[in-house]
Structures are given as C-alpha cells and as structure tokens.
Design a protein around this motif. Structure first.
Motif, mmCIF file in Angstrom:
data_model
loop_
_atom_site.group_PDB
_atom_site.id
_atom_site.type_symbol
_atom_site.label_atom_id
_atom_site.label_comp_id
_atom_site.label_asym_id
_atom_site.label_seq_id
_atom_site.Cartn_x
_atom_site.Cartn_y
_atom_site.Cartn_z
ATOM 1 N N ALA A 107 -10.380 -9.586 10.943
ATOM 2 C CA ALA A 107 -10.185 -9.662 9.492
ATOM 3 C C ALA A 107 -8.752 -9.299 9.118
ATOM 4 C CB ALA A 107 -11.169 -8.739 8.784
ATOM 5 N N TYR A 108 -8.210 -8.261 9.758
ATOM 6 C CA TYR A 108 -6.841 -7.851 9.452
ATOM 7 C C TYR A 108 -5.846 -8.948 9.843
ATOM 8 C CZ TYR A 108 -2.469 -5.412 9.162
ATOM 9 O OH TYR A 108 -1.183 -5.079 8.826
ATOM 10 N N ARG A 109 -6.086 -9.574 10.985
ATOM 11 C CA ARG A 109 -5.195 -10.656 11.444
ATOM 12 C C ARG A 109 -5.099 -11.749 10.385
ATOM 13 N NH1 ARG A 109 -6.277 -15.472 13.989
ATOM 14 N NH2 ARG A 109 -4.697 -16.279 15.403
ATOM 15 N N LEU A 110 -6.233 -12.149 9.815
ATOM 16 C CA LEU A 110 -6.235 -13.192 8.796
ATOM 17 C C LEU A 110 -5.515 -12.728 7.526
ATOM 18 C CD1 LEU A 110 -9.839 -14.638 9.189
ATOM 19 C CD2 LEU A 110 -7.688 -15.599 10.057
ATOM 20 N N GLN A 111 -5.728 -11.475 7.131
ATOM 21 C CA GLN A 111 -5.012 -10.937 5.971
ATOM 22 C C GLN A 111 -3.509 -10.933 6.217
ATOM 23 O OE1 GLN A 111 -6.525 -7.029 5.187
ATOM 24 N NE2 GLN A 111 -8.486 -7.764 4.409
ATOM 25 N N GLU A 112 -3.113 -10.493 7.392
ATOM 26 C CA GLU A 112 -1.691 -10.400 7.717
ATOM 27 C C GLU A 112 -1.028 -11.782 7.760
ATOM 28 O OE1 GLU A 112 0.176 -7.974 7.546
ATOM 29 O OE2 GLU A 112 1.553 -7.742 9.222
ATOM 30 N N LEU A 113 -1.711 -12.750 8.351
ATOM 31 C CA LEU A 113 -1.160 -14.104 8.396
ATOM 32 C C LEU A 113 -0.959 -14.653 6.983
ATOM 33 C CD1 LEU A 113 -3.206 -15.599 11.368
ATOM 34 C CD2 LEU A 113 -0.758 -15.037 11.354
#
Length: 195
Positions: free
Chosen positions: A61-67
């Motif tokens: 989930a964090y990866r998608l937010q960061e991208l």
C-alpha cells in the motif's frame, strides 16, 4: 571509464519516475554515464530484498502511495497497474546494452522511452515490436536489438554480479567510486557531490 555507473531495471517504476534528470545533470556537469541494466530479482535474492508481490500488505500500500506522490511531484504520469507488469526484462535490457554500444541515437531518451512504454503506455517491453519502435523513435537502427545477443546477455549477467559487489540492492542506483545513491530521490545528492 564512466563517471556514473547507472544500475537500472527496465521494469522499475522508480527508475521510470527519475525521468531524464540523470541525463540532464550529467550534461550540465560534463559527466559520462554507463548504463548497467541488471537482474533486480537476483540482486534482491542475494541482498535480502523482497519482490513486490511478496511484501507485506502495508508495504504494498505504501509503495502505491509513494509512486502516486512522486508522479505528482515530478509531473510524470504513471499507471499504477500497468497491463504488462511484470514481464521479461531481458529483451529490453539487451536492447539498452546494444544501443549503448552502438552510440548512434539518444540513449537516455531510449531508456526513458522503454520505461514509459511500460508505466504509461501499457505496452509489453519484452515485445520485439515495442523495443524496435522505441529504438527507431530515438534515432537507432531497430535491428540493433538483435545484434550480438550472447555478448549482451553476458554483460547483463556481469552487471548483476557487479551490482552486488558494488553494494547495490535496488533500482535505480547510481554508483560513483564507492558511493551508492539509491533511488530517484537521491539525484540531488549525487549532483551536489559531483559538482
């Protein structure tokens, strides 16, 4: 010998979101770049990294937010669920190595074009047709993607081994001497240190 060893993985969204900032910086500072496509999954296995699909849900989930955040900040659009991801990174890596050896076109533009094909245009960068179109769009003879494939695969494997030796564990990574700059967000540090 190049000033910057650029360890890149053609399926990395973070490598895509670097845009052409590395090339712009190198041009400003008069520095050379060696493009070193490598097998990130093998490097993960050797350095304790975890492929995205195997990460905890909070990390996914964090990866998608960061991208999404980086996309907004850089102005580079991104499809967070590209149609052809993951795919085989070897064909585009071979084309990058062959384009670098050929030297006749815009290598940085081609590399970014491959990344954009995956992360924006929903194209399969393992496809010969996609690779050849991207080569041609950046001033290369499309036929170079088929040249000396055995040598290019050997270089790809050597780049992977060299990445581990250089303490690279993710992509993009920029190596100058014994200094590793991991991530597109470290380009400002790299530029300050090179300047």
């Amino acid at each position: 010998m190049a000033d910057i060893d650029y360890y890149m993985f053609p399926l990395s969204p973070f490598t895509y979101l670097a845009g052409t900032r590395l090339e712009d910086m190198a041009r400003r500072l008069g520095k050379s770049i060696a493009y070193r496509p490598f097998d990130l999954m093998k490097v993960f296995a050797e350095t304790g990294g975890v492929p995205p699909a195997q990460r905890h849900e909070s990390r996914k989930a964090y990866r998608l937010q960061e991208l999404a955040r980086i996309s907004r900040h850089t102005g580079l659009p991104i499809n967070l669920q590209p149609a052809h991801w993951p795919t085989n990174p070897v064909p585009s890596s071979i084309a990058i190595l062959n384009a670098q050896a050929d030297g006749s076109g815009d290598l940085g533009g081609f590399v970014h074009g491959i990344l954009k094909a995956c992360w924006v245009e929903d194209k399969d960068i393992a496809s010969d047709e996609v690779i050849k179109a991207c080569l041609e769009a950046h001033g290369f003879d499309p036929a170079i993607s088929d040249r000396d494939m055995i040598s290019a695969v050997e270089t790809y494997e050597r780049n992977t081994n060299d990445a581990v030796k250089a303490n690279v564990f993710g992509a993009p990574s920029y190596v100058v001497g014994d200094q590793v700059y991991w991530g597109q967000d470290r380009l400002a540090y790299l530029e300050a240190d090179l300047a």
